[in-house]
Design a protein around this motif. Structure first.
Motif, PDB file in Angstrom:
ATOM      1  N   ASP A  95      -8.460   6.539 -15.802  1.00 25.00           N
ATOM      2  CA  ASP A  95      -8.872   7.627 -14.928  1.00 25.00           C
ATOM      3  C   ASP A  95      -9.282   7.052 -13.572  1.00 25.00           C
ATOM      4  O   ASP A  95      -9.959   6.020 -13.513  1.00 25.00           O
ATOM      5  N   ASP A  96      -8.899   7.702 -12.475  1.00 27.54           N
ATOM      6  CA  ASP A  96      -9.183   7.199 -11.130  1.00 27.54           C
ATOM      7  C   ASP A  96     -10.674   7.017 -10.872  1.00 27.54           C
ATOM      8  O   ASP A  96     -11.086   6.015 -10.291  1.00 27.54           O
ATOM      9  N   ASP A  97     -11.494   7.967 -11.286  1.00 25.04           N
ATOM     10  CA  ASP A  97     -12.940   7.856 -11.054  1.00 25.04           C
ATOM     11  C   ASP A  97     -13.535   6.708 -11.864  1.00 25.04           C
ATOM     12  O   ASP A  97     -14.352   5.936 -11.357  1.00 25.04           O
ATOM     13  N   ASP A  98     -13.140   6.602 -13.133  1.00 21.03           N
ATOM     14  CA  ASP A  98     -13.611   5.494 -13.966  1.00 21.03           C
ATOM     15  C   ASP A  98     -13.164   4.156 -13.382  1.00 21.03           C
ATOM     16  O   ASP A  98     -13.911   3.181 -13.405  1.00 21.03           O
ATOM     17  N   ALA A  99     -11.934   4.128 -12.874  1.00 24.08           N
ATOM     18  CA  ALA A  99     -11.402   2.901 -12.280  1.00 24.08           C
ATOM     19  C   ALA A  99     -12.249   2.468 -11.095  1.00 24.08           C
ATOM     20  O   ALA A  99     -12.580   1.290 -10.950  1.00 24.08           O
ATOM     21  N   GLU A 100     -12.627   3.408 -10.249  1.00 21.69           N
ATOM     22  CA  GLU A 100     -13.394   3.051  -9.054  1.00 21.69           C
ATOM     23  C   GLU A 100     -14.787   2.557  -9.415  1.00 21.69           C
ATOM     24  O   GLU A 100     -15.280   1.598  -8.827  1.00 21.69           O
ATOM     25  N   VAL A 101     -15.418   3.166 -10.405  1.00 20.86           N
ATOM     26  CA  VAL A 101     -16.745   2.715 -10.849  1.00 20.86           C
ATOM     27  C   VAL A 101     -16.651   1.288 -11.405  1.00 20.86           C
ATOM     28  O   VAL A 101     -17.449   0.416 -11.060  1.00 20.86           O
ATOM     29  N   LEU A 102     -15.655   1.048 -12.262  1.00 20.13           N
ATOM     30  CA  LEU A 102     -15.481  -0.273 -12.841  1.00 20.13           C
ATOM     31  C   LEU A 102     -15.118  -1.297 -11.775  1.00 20.13           C
ATOM     32  O   LEU A 102     -15.646  -2.414 -11.750  1.00 20.13           O
ATOM     33  N   ALA A 103     -14.221  -0.938 -10.867  1.00 22.48           N
ATOM     34  CA  ALA A 103     -13.810  -1.855  -9.797  1.00 22.48           C
ATOM     35  C   ALA A 103     -15.009  -2.247  -8.945  1.00 22.48           C
ATOM     36  O   ALA A 103     -15.145  -3.416  -8.556  1.00 22.48           O
ATOM     37  N   GLU A 104     -15.882  -1.302  -8.653  1.00 20.14           N
ATOM     38  CA  GLU A 104     -17.073  -1.610  -7.855  1.00 20.14           C
ATOM     39  C   GLU A 104     -17.983  -2.589  -8.592  1.00 20.14           C
ATOM     40  O   GLU A 104     -18.532  -3.509  -7.985  1.00 20.14           O
ATOM     41  N   LYS A 105     -18.115  -2.429  -9.904  1.00 22.26           N
ATOM     42  CA  LYS A 105     -18.918  -3.372 -10.687  1.00 22.26           C
ATOM     43  C   LYS A 105     -18.309  -4.776 -10.624  1.00 22.26           C
ATOM     44  O   LYS A 105     -19.023  -5.756 -10.474  1.00 22.26           O
TER      45      LYS A 105
ATOM     46  N   ARG B  58       0.811  -1.225   0.000  1.00 19.99           N
ATOM     47  CA  ARG B  58       0.000   0.000   0.000  1.00 19.99           C
ATOM     48  C   ARG B  58       0.840   1.269   0.000  1.00 19.99           C
ATOM     49  O   ARG B  58       0.360   2.328   0.378  1.00 19.99           O
ATOM     50  N   SER B  59       2.101   1.179  -0.429  1.00 19.16           N
ATOM     51  CA  SER B  59       2.905   2.393  -0.549  1.00 19.16           C
ATOM     52  C   SER B  59       2.735   3.031  -1.932  1.00 19.16           C
ATOM     53  O   SER B  59       3.171   4.157  -2.136  1.00 19.16           O
ATOM     54  N   LEU B  60       2.101   2.325  -2.866  1.00 18.79           N
ATOM     55  CA  LEU B  60       1.672   2.873  -4.153  1.00 18.79           C
ATOM     56  C   LEU B  60       0.177   2.625  -4.278  1.00 18.79           C
ATOM     57  O   LEU B  60      -0.308   1.567  -3.872  1.00 18.79           O
ATOM     58  N   PRO B  61      -0.548   3.577  -4.852  1.00 14.25           N
ATOM     59  CA  PRO B  61      -1.991   3.380  -4.988  1.00 14.25           C
ATOM     60  C   PRO B  61      -2.336   2.413  -6.111  1.00 14.25           C
ATOM     61  O   PRO B  61      -1.584   2.264  -7.077  1.00 14.25           O
ATOM     62  N   ALA B  62      -3.474   1.761  -5.970  1.00 14.75           N
ATOM     63  CA  ALA B  62      -4.009   0.876  -7.006  1.00 14.75           C
ATOM     64  C   ALA B  62      -5.501   0.714  -6.756  1.00 14.75           C
ATOM     65  O   ALA B  62      -5.960   0.852  -5.617  1.00 14.75           O
ATOM     66  N   THR B  63      -6.228   0.409  -7.805  1.00 18.21           N
ATOM     67  CA  THR B  63      -7.649   0.132  -7.669  1.00 18.21           C
ATOM     68  C   THR B  63      -7.790  -1.383  -7.518  1.00 18.21           C
ATOM     69  O   THR B  63      -7.776  -2.120  -8.499  1.00 18.21           O
ATOM     70  N   ILE B  64      -7.886  -1.810  -6.275  1.00 13.11           N
ATOM     71  CA  ILE B  64      -7.916  -3.238  -5.948  1.00 13.11           C
ATOM     72  C   ILE B  64      -9.332  -3.773  -6.134  1.00 13.11           C
ATOM     73  O   ILE B  64     -10.295  -3.179  -5.646  1.00 13.11           O
ATOM     74  N   VAL B  65      -9.432  -4.899  -6.838  1.00  7.65           N
ATOM     75  CA  VAL B  65     -10.744  -5.506  -7.053  1.00  7.65           C
ATOM     76  C   VAL B  65     -10.909  -6.815  -6.284  1.00  7.65           C
ATOM     77  O   VAL B  65     -12.030  -7.255  -6.069  1.00  7.65           O
ATOM     78  N   TYR B  66      -9.802  -7.433  -5.860  1.00  8.23           N
ATOM     79  CA  TYR B  66      -9.879  -8.730  -5.191  1.00  8.23           C
ATOM     80  C   TYR B  66      -8.610  -8.921  -4.377  1.00  8.23           C
ATOM     81  O   TYR B  66      -7.523  -8.502  -4.801  1.00  8.23           O
ATOM     82  N   GLU B  67      -8.753  -9.562  -3.208  1.00  3.76           N
ATOM     83  CA  GLU B  67      -7.570  -9.806  -2.383  1.00  3.76           C
ATOM     84  C   GLU B  67      -7.812 -10.985  -1.460  1.00  3.76           C
ATOM     85  O   GLU B  67      -8.902 -11.159  -0.924  1.00  3.76           O
ATOM     86  N   THR B  68      -6.767 -11.807  -1.301  1.00  4.63           N
ATOM     87  CA  THR B  68      -6.745 -12.905  -0.341  1.00  4.63           C
ATOM     88  C   THR B  68      -5.423 -12.778   0.415  1.00  4.63           C
ATOM     89  O   THR B  68      -4.608 -11.908   0.093  1.00  4.63           O
TER      90      THR B  68
ATOM     91  N   PHE C 137      -5.775  -6.074  -9.191  1.00  5.59           N
ATOM     92  CA  PHE C 137      -6.085  -4.647  -9.341  1.00  5.59           C
ATOM     93  C   PHE C 137      -6.154  -4.287 -10.811  1.00  5.59           C
ATOM     94  O   PHE C 137      -5.602  -4.984 -11.666  1.00  5.59           O
ATOM     95  N   LEU C 138      -6.851  -3.185 -11.093  1.00  4.55           N
ATOM     96  CA  LEU C 138      -6.992  -2.733 -12.471  1.00  4.55           C
ATOM     97  C   LEU C 138      -5.664  -2.215 -13.002  1.00  4.55           C
ATOM     98  O   LEU C 138      -4.924  -1.528 -12.284  1.00  4.55           O
TER      99      LEU C 138
END
Length: 184
Positions: A169-179, A42-52, A58-59
């Protein structure tokens, strides 16, 4: 010889974590200069979609197509041929789970799943690309408008796809990640 090797590791700093091997505590191989290790920490940002505990997905920030996701083991290892079995299994399972979620989120079942080793590997940390296939329609720039015009070759389509890439784009990434997350 053995005592020399053991002695060289006595004061070596360790990053404690829970190992996937029967609950033992050990250190996770980590490279502080590795982009993916920095995302894992978590020292670099990413749009995470799944984690174990063993895998993160991430996207991609420079996606080939909408939904392009990377599935990465949380252990730093540059070659898939050297990835320990517990991680390889966890990555395989994650690829399947993430692929299903992506196909449901974008309502398209065509995918490419790619893992490079050394050749064409931009980040030297094992990772799988889960990439939705292109969707061609009658209005697509890649589809000929007249029947007598030959469709482009696969090589030409790849060039056009590569040229059309743009940063996510960060906003587009978050919308897609949530889907995608909603389908997990």
């Amino acid at each position: 010889m053995t005592s020399f090797v053991i002695q060289s590791h006595v004061d070596r700093p360790e990053t404690p974590w829970t190992s996937p091997f029967a609950g033992s505590t050990t250190s996770r191989p980590h490279d502080p200069d590795c982009t993916f290790c920095q995302i894992i920490d978590r020292s670099l940002p990413a749009t995470i979609v799944y984690e174990t505990p063993l895998v993160i997905a991430f996207l991609d920030i420079l996606p080939l197509r909408r939904g392009h996701t990377l599935v990465v083991p949380k252990m730093h290892c540059s070659r898939v041929s050297e990835l320990p079995a517990p991680y390889a299994g966890a990555v395989g399972e994650a690829v399947s789970v993430v692929a299903k979620a992506i196909t449901q989120a974008i309502d398209h079942t065509g995918l490419n799943v790619v893992c490079n080793q050394e050749y064409a590997q931009a980040v030297p940390h094992v990772h799988y690309h889960v990439i939705p296939s292109p969707i061609f329609s009658t209005t697509s720039a890649l589809t000929p408008k007249r029947p007598e015009v030959k469709p482009p070759s696969q090589r030409a389509m790849h060039r056009l796809e590569f040229a059309s890439r743009s940063e996510l784009d960060d906003d587009d990434a978050e919308v897609l990640a949530e889907k995608i997350r909603s389908k997990l």
